[in-house]
Design a protein around this motif. Structure first.
Motif, PDB file in Angstrom:
ATOM      1  N   ILE A  94       0.860  -1.186   0.000  1.00 50.17           N
ATOM      2  CA  ILE A  94       0.000   0.000   0.000  1.00 50.17           C
ATOM      3  C   ILE A  94       0.893   1.232   0.000  1.00 50.17           C
ATOM      4  N   GLN A  95       0.685   2.103  -0.963  1.00 51.43           N
ATOM      5  CA  GLN A  95       1.506   3.306  -1.098  1.00 51.43           C
ATOM      6  C   GLN A  95       0.593   4.532  -1.028  1.00 51.43           C
ATOM      7  N   ARG A  96       0.534   5.132   0.137  1.00 52.17           N
ATOM      8  CA  ARG A  96      -0.275   6.341   0.292  1.00 52.17           C
ATOM      9  C   ARG A  96       0.650   7.555   0.422  1.00 52.17           C
ATOM     10  N   GLY A  97       0.250   8.611  -0.228  1.00 50.39           N
ATOM     11  CA  GLY A  97       1.008   9.857  -0.112  1.00 50.39           C
ATOM     12  C   GLY A  97       2.315   9.853  -0.864  1.00 50.39           C
ATOM     13  N   GLY A  98       2.484   8.941  -1.817  1.00 52.21           N
ATOM     14  CA  GLY A  98       3.720   8.873  -2.589  1.00 52.21           C
ATOM     15  C   GLY A  98       3.691   9.773  -3.815  1.00 52.21           C
ATOM     16  N   THR A  99       4.558   9.443  -4.767  1.00 48.20           N
ATOM     17  CA  THR A  99       4.725  10.317  -5.936  1.00 48.20           C
ATOM     18  C   THR A  99       3.453  10.419  -6.766  1.00 48.20           C
ATOM     19  N   VAL A 100       2.728   9.305  -6.929  1.00 53.25           N
ATOM     20  CA  VAL A 100       1.522   9.353  -7.760  1.00 53.25           C
ATOM     21  C   VAL A 100       0.451  10.195  -7.083  1.00 53.25           C
ATOM     22  N   ALA A 101       0.322  10.063  -5.778  1.00 57.30           N
ATOM     23  CA  ALA A 101      -0.625  10.905  -5.049  1.00 57.30           C
ATOM     24  C   ALA A 101      -0.228  12.377  -5.143  1.00 57.30           C
ATOM     25  N   ARG A 102       1.087  12.625  -5.034  1.00 55.11           N
ATOM     26  CA  ARG A 102       1.553  14.022  -5.133  1.00 55.11           C
ATOM     27  C   ARG A 102       1.297  14.577  -6.525  1.00 55.11           C
ATOM     28  N   LEU A 103       1.457  13.738  -7.558  1.00 61.69           N
ATOM     29  CA  LEU A 103       1.127  14.170  -8.922  1.00 61.69           C
ATOM     30  C   LEU A 103      -0.348  14.524  -9.019  1.00 61.69           C
ATOM     31  N   GLY A 104      -1.197  13.693  -8.398  1.00 61.50           N
ATOM     32  CA  GLY A 104      -2.623  13.979  -8.434  1.00 61.50           C
ATOM     33  C   GLY A 104      -2.947  15.328  -7.813  1.00 61.50           C
ATOM     34  N   LYS A 105      -2.323  15.636  -6.687  1.00 54.50           N
ATOM     35  CA  LYS A 105      -2.566  16.943  -6.055  1.00 54.50           C
ATOM     36  C   LYS A 105      -2.044  18.073  -6.936  1.00 54.50           C
ATOM     37  N   LEU A 106      -0.888  17.861  -7.546  1.00 49.73           N
ATOM     38  CA  LEU A 106      -0.319  18.875  -8.436  1.00 49.73           C
ATOM     39  C   LEU A 106      -1.277  19.168  -9.589  1.00 49.73           C
ATOM     40  N   LEU A 107      -1.798  18.132 -10.212  1.00 55.31           N
ATOM     41  CA  LEU A 107      -2.723  18.326 -11.327  1.00 55.31           C
ATOM     42  C   LEU A 107      -4.003  19.001 -10.864  1.00 55.31           C
ATOM     43  N   SER A 108      -4.464  18.625  -9.688  1.00 57.48           N
ATOM     44  CA  SER A 108      -5.669  19.252  -9.141  1.00 57.48           C
ATOM     45  C   SER A 108      -5.439  20.730  -8.848  1.00 57.48           C
ATOM     46  N   ASP A 109      -4.280  21.064  -8.307  1.00 57.80           N
ATOM     47  CA  ASP A 109      -3.965  22.469  -8.025  1.00 57.80           C
ATOM     48  C   ASP A 109      -3.937  23.294  -9.316  1.00 57.80           C
ATOM     49  N   LEU A 110      -3.327  22.740 -10.361  1.00 56.49           N
ATOM     50  CA  LEU A 110      -3.267  23.458 -11.632  1.00 56.49           C
ATOM     51  C   LEU A 110      -4.661  23.664 -12.213  1.00 56.49           C
ATOM     52  N   ASP A 111      -5.544  22.713 -11.965  1.00 58.63           N
ATOM     53  CA  ASP A 111      -6.892  22.798 -12.506  1.00 58.63           C
ATOM     54  C   ASP A 111      -7.768  23.771 -11.708  1.00 58.63           C
ATOM     55  N   ARG A 112      -7.638  23.772 -10.404  1.00 55.94           N
ATOM     56  CA  ARG A 112      -8.543  24.548  -9.548  1.00 55.94           C
ATOM     57  C   ARG A 112      -8.083  25.981  -9.309  1.00 55.94           C
ATOM     58  N   LYS A 113      -6.784  26.149  -9.124  1.00 55.92           N
ATOM     59  CA  LYS A 113      -6.268  27.459  -8.725  1.00 55.92           C
ATOM     60  C   LYS A 113      -5.975  28.331  -9.941  1.00 55.92           C
ATOM     61  N   ARG A 114      -5.940  29.632  -9.705  1.00 53.51           N
ATOM     62  CA  ARG A 114      -5.731  30.571 -10.797  1.00 53.51           C
ATOM     63  C   ARG A 114      -4.462  31.386 -10.572  1.00 53.51           C
ATOM     64  N   MET A 115      -3.785  31.661 -11.695  1.00 57.39           N
ATOM     65  CA  MET A 115      -2.621  32.544 -11.642  1.00 57.39           C
ATOM     66  C   MET A 115      -3.114  33.986 -11.454  1.00 57.39           C
ATOM     67  N   PRO A 116      -2.245  34.880 -10.979  1.00 58.21           N
ATOM     68  CA  PRO A 116      -2.656  36.271 -10.781  1.00 58.21           C
ATOM     69  C   PRO A 116      -3.052  36.959 -12.095  1.00 58.21           C
ATOM     70  N   VAL A 117      -3.894  37.961 -11.977  1.00 55.13           N
ATOM     71  CA  VAL A 117      -4.307  38.775 -13.130  1.00 55.13           C
ATOM     72  C   VAL A 117      -3.280  39.880 -13.353  1.00 55.13           C
ATOM     73  N   HIS A 118      -2.903  40.077 -14.621  1.00 55.45           N
ATOM     74  CA  HIS A 118      -2.001  41.171 -15.003  1.00 55.45           C
ATOM     75  C   HIS A 118      -2.602  41.869 -16.222  1.00 55.45           C
ATOM     76  N   VAL A 119      -2.780  43.167 -16.138  1.00 60.02           N
ATOM     77  CA  VAL A 119      -3.345  43.933 -17.251  1.00 60.02           C
ATOM     78  C   VAL A 119      -2.205  44.621 -17.993  1.00 60.02           C
ATOM     79  N   THR A 120      -1.868  44.104 -19.155  1.00 57.76           N
ATOM     80  CA  THR A 120      -0.798  44.697 -19.965  1.00 57.76           C
ATOM     81  C   THR A 120      -1.375  45.836 -20.812  1.00 57.76           C
ATOM     82  N   PRO A 121      -0.522  46.756 -21.279  1.00 61.96           N
ATOM     83  CA  PRO A 121      -1.036  47.918 -22.013  1.00 61.96           C
ATOM     84  C   PRO A 121      -1.855  47.565 -23.253  1.00 61.96           C
ATOM     85  N   VAL A 122      -1.423  46.559 -24.029  1.00 62.80           N
ATOM     86  CA  VAL A 122      -2.161  46.203 -25.242  1.00 62.80           C
ATOM     87  C   VAL A 122      -3.551  45.690 -24.893  1.00 62.80           C
ATOM     88  N   VAL A 123      -3.642  44.858 -23.861  1.00 59.32           N
ATOM     89  CA  VAL A 123      -4.942  44.308 -23.474  1.00 59.32           C
ATOM     90  C   VAL A 123      -5.849  45.401 -22.925  1.00 59.32           C
TER      91      VAL A 123
END
Length: 438
Positions: free
Chosen positions: A211-240
């Motif tokens: 039984i492998q809990r909290g290992g690399t595959v679990a950490r990958l799952g959290k990483l992917l979930s963080d990328l999916d759920r969380k947002r990068m900061p907003v930046h308003v550039t002059p062209v936009v």
């Protein structure tokens, strides 16, 4: 059957011919298509050169002499992305015309653009017009796989070609954006930067029977979930900021208020939700972004890996550095994830807007109800390489499109096509633009 050499082709016929060359990259194999364009130029009396890092994948160069203005670059690529696994209504390399559209892989990205540029270039030669300055046509290989054999090779190995240049016309802009009953024409003046990363997660490996809990595959799952759920900061550039303000100025008050709310980081996410599908297309203009694309880990089914690598397609806004993007990703995923820069293709931090009003004037002539606006391209083009030679690329391959034509969903997709009228509109726009640059 292909037209006989020497026959004059309309811009529509020229596009049909270009589409009939399978230039899927990889492997590219652009040489037959490039030689076809070369024959058309030489039939019109233009001198041509080939420059190649790989002989099977050359780049075509031709120059028309003009007046004292800095030379203008016309640049476009003829390689296309794969059609594998796609279900097409018409064969993707037949160049068919049906229902008022030209169908085929590359009809939008970007053989139609090449047809517009070549048509205007040949027309200038045949009509013997006095150009403001030299016009250099460059037909490129390899854009869809990074441009290393195409634009990057020319800028690094043939820099003299671009001496004294200030502006270029290329992909991708000038298409109709329908909003609030108005027709806007975004002209690309800036683009995001490739900033590819590799993320590595590490942990105890072991036997797959344990039984492998909290290992690399679990950490990958959290990483992917963080990328999916969380947002990068907003930046308003002059062209936009200018893009949104110019559009908002033409819209009814309610719609304008929502649009301008995008420029206030505190309420940007709420405005994006209110805008729905349109908000999804605008969001990448307001953030540095990353998307997980490739996972590598493990070599045997009964061994839990002690390290897993994840490749991330990162895109940085103009003016931002790889370190800044990495810091934003690190804040999302945690300090225990190792982040490494794989490739960075920088672009200019700020655009040279000196040609914008000239191009905007062309749009207004051809569509008096059209409203030109500056655009930040959320992808990348060969313009990033030409910027290293001091050349500002304008995405200006105009297309007047019907409101129900969702071209952004057809690029790189099945049934890629362009309205015949939009192609002719663009050819005329480029023709007018090459007579007016300064």
């Amino acid at each position: 059957a292909r037209r006989a050499r020497g026959a004059r082709l309309t811009v529509v016929e020229l596009l049909q011919e270009l589409l009939r060359f399978d230039t899927t990259n990889p492997p590219g194999n652009e040489i037959a298509c490039i030689e076809f364009v070369r024959s058309r130029l030489e039939d019109a009396g233009c001198e041509t050169e080939l420059h190649a890092k790989d002989p099977a994948r050359p780049n075509l160069v031709s120059r028309l002499r003009g007046g004292d203005a800095p030379p203008l670059l016309l640049q476009g690529h003829v390689d296309v992305v794969t059609t594998a696994g796609q279900d097409w209504s018409h064969p993707p390399f037949a160049g068919a015309i049906e229902d008022g559209y030209v169908w085929g892989r590359g009809a939008l990205d970007m053989k139609a653009g090449v047809a517009m540029l070549v048509d205007a270039f040949v027309r200038a030669k045949r009509e013997g017009i006095q150009l403001p300055g030299d016009v250099l046509l460059v037909v490129l290989a390899d854009e869809e796989a990074g441009g290393d054999l195409g634009a990057r090779f020319l800028v690094e190995e043939r820099p003299a070609l671009f001496a004294g240049m200030r502006y270029a016309l290329g992909e991708f802009g000038g298409f109709t954006l329908h909003l609030g009953g108005k027709r806007f024409y975004p002209i690309q003046v800036a683009e995001k930067q490739i900033c590819w990363l590799k993320a590595t997660v590490r942990g105890p490996g072991g036997h797959g029977a344990m039984i492998q809990r909290g290992g690399t595959v679990a950490r990958l799952g959290k990483l992917l979930s963080d990328l999916d759920r969380k947002r990068m900061p907003v930046h308003v550039t002059p062209v936009v900021r200018e893009f949104i303000e110019r559009i908002a100025a033409e819209l009814p008050r309610k719609e304008a208020t929502v649009l301008r709310s995008l420029l206030k980081p505190r309420v940007t996410d709420m405005a994006l939700r209110l805008l729905g599908e349109r908000g999804a297309t605008l969001e990448p203009m307001l953030r540095n972004t990353v998307n997980a694309t490739i996972v590598r880990g493990g070599a045997k089914i009964n061994v839990v890996p002690s390290a897993i690598e994840l490749e991330l397609d990162g895109r940085a806004l103009p003016g931002f550095t790889p370190d800044q993007l990495i810091a934003e990703v690190q804040a999302l995923v945690g300090e225990d994830v190792e982040l490494e820069l794989v490739r960075h293709d920088p672009g200019p931090a700020a655009p040279d807007m000196g040609l914008f009003e000239t191009l905007a004037g062309v749009i207004r002539e051809l569509d008096p109800g059209g409203i030109p606006v500056p655009l930040l391209q959320i992808g990348v083009t060969d313009g990033r390489f030409f910027s290293r030679a001091g050349v500002q690329t304008y995405g200006f391959l105009p297309m007047r499109l019907p409101e129900d034509f969702k071209f952004e969903k057809l690029i790189h997709a099945a049934d890629e096509r362009i309205p015949v009228e939009a192609l002719e509109f663009g050819a005329e726009a480029v023709w007018r633009a090459i007579q007016r640059f300064r």
